[in-house]
Motif scaffolding. Structure first.
Motif, short mmCIF file in Angstrom:
data_model
loop_
_atom_site.label_atom_id
_atom_site.label_comp_id
_atom_site.label_asym_id
_atom_site.label_seq_id
_atom_site.Cartn_x
_atom_site.Cartn_y
_atom_site.Cartn_z
N GLY B 15 -14.94 1.43 -11.24
CA GLY B 15 -15.53 1.95 -9.63
C GLY B 15 -15.03 0.92 -8.61
N GLN B 16 -14.85 -0.49 -9.10
CA GLN B 16 -14.23 -1.62 -8.03
C GLN B 16 -12.78 -1.00 -7.50
N THR B 17 -12.62 -1.26 -6.46
CA THR B 17 -11.14 -1.10 -5.87
C THR B 17 -10.60 -2.38 -5.30
N PRO B 18 -9.47 -2.60 -5.27
CA PRO B 18 -8.78 -3.88 -4.69
C PRO B 18 -8.89 -3.92 -3.18
N ARG B 19 -9.27 -2.86 -2.50
CA ARG B 19 -9.11 -2.78 -1.12
C ARG B 19 -7.70 -3.45 -0.45
N VAL B 20 -6.70 -2.67 -0.68
CA VAL B 20 -5.38 -3.19 -0.25
C VAL B 20 -4.95 -2.13 0.72
N GLY B 21 -5.56 -0.82 0.74
CA GLY B 21 -5.28 -0.22 1.85
C GLY B 21 -5.13 -0.71 3.17
N ARG B 22 -3.92 -0.57 4.17
CA ARG B 22 -4.00 -1.25 5.34
C ARG B 22 -4.30 -0.02 6.37
N PRO B 23 -5.10 -0.51 7.38
CA PRO B 23 -5.66 0.47 8.41
C PRO B 23 -4.27 1.00 8.90
N ALA B 24 -4.19 2.62 9.26
CA ALA B 24 -3.08 3.38 9.84
C ALA B 24 -3.51 3.32 11.24
#
Lengths: 422, 174
Positions: B15-24
């Protein structure tokens, strides 16, 4: 009864009539232990290894030049990029389809995408719209799962009574792979869904930007974004560098070359969920959003287009079964036109929404007959007969045909999709 | 301390995520967003009529769909005709006889047509081509203007022709 060792498939055997002695030898060995190989029956010894060096190691392997199994291509068309190619199911072993033989269905061709430039956008009813690269996705905890993908148009000609002549033509718009990627729900957790988000509009990066609307529940269940197929990056024909994988759902919703996920409060009513992939009933109403592929099976050997060259005796009936609703729990085979059904042995049946291999030994007495298989899945659903389906759906339903497939065995050993004289 | 760290690391589990998405950015979204919804959300500014659409259709569409949208030799689909055939043994599915939403026509033409040059039509050309096809099916008048306000209000003949999936619908005899 056990399988007779490592015998080659009957139709691949040399086309020589077995002697009575060979048949007896085979029967005896099967009865004794079932461990014999065909070599025991051969009158000529196998060729010995050649007295010359073989080739050196290579960077990317090819199959033997003696093998020729291939996808079948559609008839010549002025719009070939909208076509489909079909998996030669009759030539595959086990449950995994080689990536090079996975069926294709494109609506505007296979794009050439540079993975370094490809981005996936998540936006709409989310707190934070986000962009991901392929490398970003690979930082998520990866999962690998075995699932089939099947075009819902697989077998559609059979609704109208136009029976397909072999397993590739009748069921070849289905293939099964080990897929590796990220659960969609992990990406949605990063973008944070707004409470009004109920559907997801998924869009591909092909020329027509193919788009489908997906209910949110599927995305929070088992949906994945996959970048791996059978141990290597997914093939361009399968959506390189990333595709949506909706286990068990009609192939068209498994958006290839995935570039955009738009969270919305309702479906977009795209072309491919209104004009196409909808099923017309006799009263003129059309069913929409028919996502799951129902339980289905097909005998791949002996099957249409093949010949039981070895003649009467023991043969292995084998085939594939799958269900978009879960695991296959039972496959039955009839060798007498549907009067008596016997349980087949299931192999690799542990995966839900994946191919299951089935087999059953059969003593063929040499007379004309028909052979059929029917699958049951873990919901208790039993695959119906063609006439049962026709009575409810009519001839113009179009998609989602999972009716029982019949192969007719003739006295000369040829196997056909139609009865003799038909 | 070492033990504590080990426990802390091992607790980063499912359930942990790397939080790598960049704001669009708004700009990125605007450049990529092609979806038109049945209520008209997503339709761009611009307009067109069937009269204006005649030339657009002739230049961009008729090579496949023929001069009046009747299609060619079964290879290229007809966009016009088929009225009253959907509940017969030989249904002819076209934009006029089968498609439930006019907005879908705009969405599809803008993203996927012309077949060999998708995405090249300007909004006014898309509105005009859509108006031409709707008019050829007798759904709108020659000079009815199609724009972001009027297109969603067009009632397609088969608007009520769809029902939700009812499977499992065929019960097999055991």
């Amino acid at each position: 009864m056990k399988t007779p060792g490592t015998r080659k498939p009957e139709e691949e055997l040399p086309n020589t009539k077995p002697s009575r002695r060979n048949l007896i030898a085979l029967s005896a060995s099967v009865a004794a232990a079932g461990l014999t190989t065909l070599a025991a029956c051969n009158t000529k010894p196998a060729e010995t290894a050649p007295s010359m060096l073989g080739t050196a190691p290579s960077k990317y392997g090819n199959r033997s030049p003696h093998e020729a199994a291939a996808r079948s291509l559609p008839p010549e068309s002025k719009t070939p990029s909208t076509g489909a190619s079909r998996t030669p199911l009759q030539d595959t072993y086990g449950i995994i389809t080689p990536s090079s033989l996975h069926f294709e269905r494109h609506h505007s061709g296979v794009p050439d995408i540079d993975p370094a430039k490809h981005e996936l956008l998540i936006h709409g009813l989310v707190e934070q719209p986000l962009v991901y690269s392929l490398d970003d996705l690979k930082r998520f905890p990866a999962q690998s799962r075995v699932h089939f993908v099947e075009c819902s148009g697989n077998g559609r000609s059979e609704y109208s009574g136009n029976l397909a002549p072999d397993p590739q033509a009748s069921h070849g718009l289905a293939s099964c792979s080990e897929w590796t990627g990220v659960p969609v729900k992990l990406l949605l957790a990063e973008a944070k869904l707004k409470p009004e988000a109920k559907w997801l509009i998924a869009e591909g990066g092909d020329a027509c930007k193919l788009t489908r609307s997906i209910p949110l529940a599927k995305l929070l269940d088992d949906a994945m974004i996959v970048y791996g197929q059978n141990g290597e990056p997914i093939r361009p024909e399968q959506g390189y560098p990333m595709r949506l994988l909706l286990p068990g759902w009609e192939g068209n919703t498994n958006i290839k070359w995935l570039r955009r996920l738009n969270l919305a409060d309702g479906p977009a009513m795209t072309t491919h969920e209104t004009a196409f992939y909808t099923d017309l009933l006799p009263d003129g109403k059309a069913r929409q959003f028919s996502f799951e592929n129902e339980a289905k099976s097909v005998i791949t050997r002996p099957a249409g287009g093949q010949k039981i060259a070895a003649g009467p005796g023991m043969h292995d009936i084998t085939g594939l079964a799958w269900s978009g609703r879960g695991k296959i729990t039972r496959v039955e085979i009839s060798t007498d036109g549907g009067r008596i059904w016997k349980d087949a042995e299931l192999q690799m049946a542990g995966f839900a929404k994946a191919f299951t291999r089935f087999r059953m030994p059969w003593i063929w007495d040499g007379s004309a007959t028909s052979i059929q298989s029917r699958a049951t899945d873990e919901t208790g659903y039993l695959q119906p007969a063609a006439e049962e389906m026709l009575a409810v759906r009519g001839r113009n339903f179009g998609y989602h045909n999972n009716q029982i497939k019949t192969w007719f065995v003739r006295a000369d050993g040829t196997v056909s999709h139609v009865e003799q004289g038909a | 301390m070492k033990t504590f760290l080990l426990i802390a690391i091992s607790c980063i589990g499912f359930g942990q995520t790397p939080r790598v998405g960049r704001p669009a950015t708004e700009e990125t979204i605007k450049a990529m967003d092609l979806t038109v919804f049945p209520d008209g959300r997503g339709l761009p500014p611009g307009s067109g009529t069937a009269v204006k659409g005649k030339d657009v259709f002739k230049e961009k569409c008729s090579v496949c769909h023929n001069d009046k949208g009747e299609g060619r030799q079964g290879q290229y689909p007809a966009l016009v005709g088929g009225a009253g055939t959907i509940n017969t043994p030989k249904p002819i599915k076209t934009v006029g006889s089968y498609w439930p939403y006019a907005t879908t026509v705009f969405d599809y033409v803008r993203r996927a047509m012309p077949y060999d040059q998708p995405g090249t039509l300007k909004p006014d050309e898309v509105y005009a081509a859509v108006a031409f096809v709707l008019n050829a099916n007798g759904i709108i008048g020659d000079n009815d203007e199609m724009n972001a306000m009027t297109l969603p209000k067009v009632k397609m003949p088969n608007r009520d022709g769809f029902v939700l999936d009812k499977r499992p619908d065929v019960k097999a005899k055991k």
